[in-house]
Scaffold this active site. Structure first.
Site, mmCIF file in Angstrom:
data_model
loop_
_atom_site.group_PDB
_atom_site.id
_atom_site.type_symbol
_atom_site.label_atom_id
_atom_site.label_comp_id
_atom_site.label_asym_id
_atom_site.label_seq_id
_atom_site.Cartn_x
_atom_site.Cartn_y
_atom_site.Cartn_z
ATOM 1 N N HIS A 150 0.812 -1.212 0.000
ATOM 2 C CA HIS A 150 0.000 0.000 0.000
ATOM 3 C C HIS A 150 0.848 1.265 0.000
ATOM 4 C CE1 HIS A 150 -3.810 1.786 -0.122
ATOM 5 N NE2 HIS A 150 -4.434 1.093 0.804
ATOM 6 N N ASP A 154 -1.823 2.185 -4.964
ATOM 7 C CA ASP A 154 -3.104 2.650 -4.436
ATOM 8 C C ASP A 154 -4.170 1.592 -4.643
ATOM 9 O OD1 ASP A 154 -1.963 5.065 -3.718
ATOM 10 O OD2 ASP A 154 -2.493 6.037 -5.615
#
Length: 447
Positions: free
Chosen positions: A419, A423
């Site tokens: 992450h 995204d």
């Protein structure tokens, strides 16, 4: 008689130390020239160290799991002639009859007081198996005929391939107990199977008439070699990478129909296709629009490196644990080229023959548990990559389409992403693009 000291050789590629993961000999054994002495583990691959000379083992230079520097003493042999060491400094513990009677104590005193150890007994050992004879099959068919096992002379070291030795270690079998049926007295996988069957039969006879005997035994298994590498890598990945997993269902009915047709037409001449080459092709095409996913993240330097070529890691389960051989430049391979290379890499990995280059440098990983794939999984990213695509089990189930109930073939993709780099929206779009390509398989061939 003289003393010959064998030192840890230079494995290459700037490696300064290796982990000792298996001894193939014990103190008191007689070894032949080119006979395997020990297995060591580099960052990725296991390497067998052969003996350059024939002789009798006087001392072992390390314990299993120990990190040994290149150039350190690996093993000490008594040899014909002068040897390569001064006898006055190399006879600690000597080579008297006590060494054969108590090799472990002898090993502890042999190398200037440095404790050494042969392979530790990590599981209960059964007595030697009786020679095998021809036995009828479990259910019909021709009888299975085994080659008569060969008995070894006292003190003769067992001969076996690295794969057989690793399997024996995992099963807790001492190879010196196992009769051999291979050429020149080599122990084969079939010999291990027969030994296990014999041991189980003895255990069954001993417990006959007992409804449910209490079990109080325990095993302490050292986490060494490839298993330790896996543990460290998984811990490192989960500690450093904030994972998130995205799951999507695919309708692969049309894809399976195409795969069946291609195998019927070309399977005999070009090889059978599994789902892996199709998924690899879909990933290659989808990554063109999402270069941030085909990447490696050096979080210490704060640099993301994106790759134009797709070096696809293919997670493969072996007897020793999970390894990830790398399909180089997957973007340049057609379906059959991809299938052949995946099969070659998997075979090399399972046989312990994959090279360091074949086990490193991937930019994204594909993992599949095949029929055991379950419904959903949460695969762990292969650090320092930023994504891994997991394939779950293919199933038939009813699906509603335009007001009708149809039986379709479906499976899930369970994929994890870093992450910090990827995204959530980009990850979802990437998987949706892979989904679209696989559900309309003709688009896989539009470049």
């Amino acid at each position: 008689m003289g003393i010959h000291i064998i030192k840890m050789p230079d494995i290459g590629e700037g490696i300064a130390e290796v982990e000792l993961v298996a001894w193939h000999v014990q103190v008191g054994d007689t070894v032949k020239e080119d006979q395997g002495l020990a297995d060591v583990m580099t960052d990725k691959a296991a390497v067998e160290i052969p003996s350059p000379v024939a002789g009798k083992v006087l001392a072992l230079g390390g314990a299993l799991g120990e990190m040994m520097a290149v150039g350190s003493e690996l093993i000490r042999l008594e040899v014909e002639g002068a040897g390569n060491a001064d006898n006055a400094t190399a006879t600690a513990g000597g080579h008297d009859d006590d060494a054969a009677a108590n090799p472990r104590d002898h090993a502890a005193s042999a190398t200037d007081g440095k404790p050494t150890a042969p392979a530790p007994s990590v599981a209960p050992r059964a007595p030697p198996a009786a020679p095998r004879a021809s036995t009828p099959p479990a259910s019909g068919g021709a009888p299975v005929v085994h080659t008569t096992p060969l008995a070894r002379q006292p003190g003769e070291a067992p001969l076996a391939s690295p794969a057989v030795r690793r399997r024996a270690w995992d099963l807790g079998i001492e190879l010196r107990h196992v009769p051999s049926s291979g050429p020149h007295g080599h122990i084969r996988h079939e010999d291990l199977d027969a030994w296990l069957q014999q041991a189980r039969s003895q255990a069954h006879r001993q417990t006959a008439g007992q409804a449910s005997a209490p079990r109080t035994g325990t095993q302490q298994l050292p986490v060494i070699g490839l298993r330790r590498r896996i543990a460290e890598k998984m811990q490192e990945a989960k500690r450093r990478i904030p994972h998130f997993t995205y799951v999507e269902e695919l309708d692969v009915t049309e894809l399976e129909a195409l795969r069946g047709r291609l195998n019927a037409l070309h399977g005999a001449s070009r090889g059978k296709l599994t789902l892996i080459p199709f998924i690899a092709r879909a990933m290659v095409l989808a990554l063109r629009a999402f270069p941030q996913i085909n990447a490696r993240y050096d979080d210490e330097a704060g640099v993301v490196t994106r790759y134009e070529g797709v070096h696809l890691g293919i997670a493969a389960q072996t007897d020793a644990g999970l390894v990830v051989p790398v399909l180089r430049h997957a973007e340049s391979l057609d379906l059959w080229g991809c299938a052949a290379e995946v099969a070659r890499l998997a075979e090399a990995a399972r046989g312990g023959q994959a090279t360091r280059e074949e086990l490193s440098g991937s930019t994204i990983t594909l993992t599949s548990l095949g029929a055991l794939g379950g419904i959903v999984s949460t695969p762990v990213i292969n650090h320092p990559e930023v994504a891994i695509v997991g394939v779950n089990r293919l199933v038939e189930k009813p699906v509603a389409r335009s007001g009708q109930i149809l039986v379709r073939q479906t499976m899930n993709l369970s994929s994890s992403f870093d992450h910090r780099v990827v995204d959530g929206m980009d990850a979802a779009r990437f998987i949706q693009q892979v989904k679209g390509l696989l559900e309309t398989p003709a688009t896989l061939f539009i470049d």
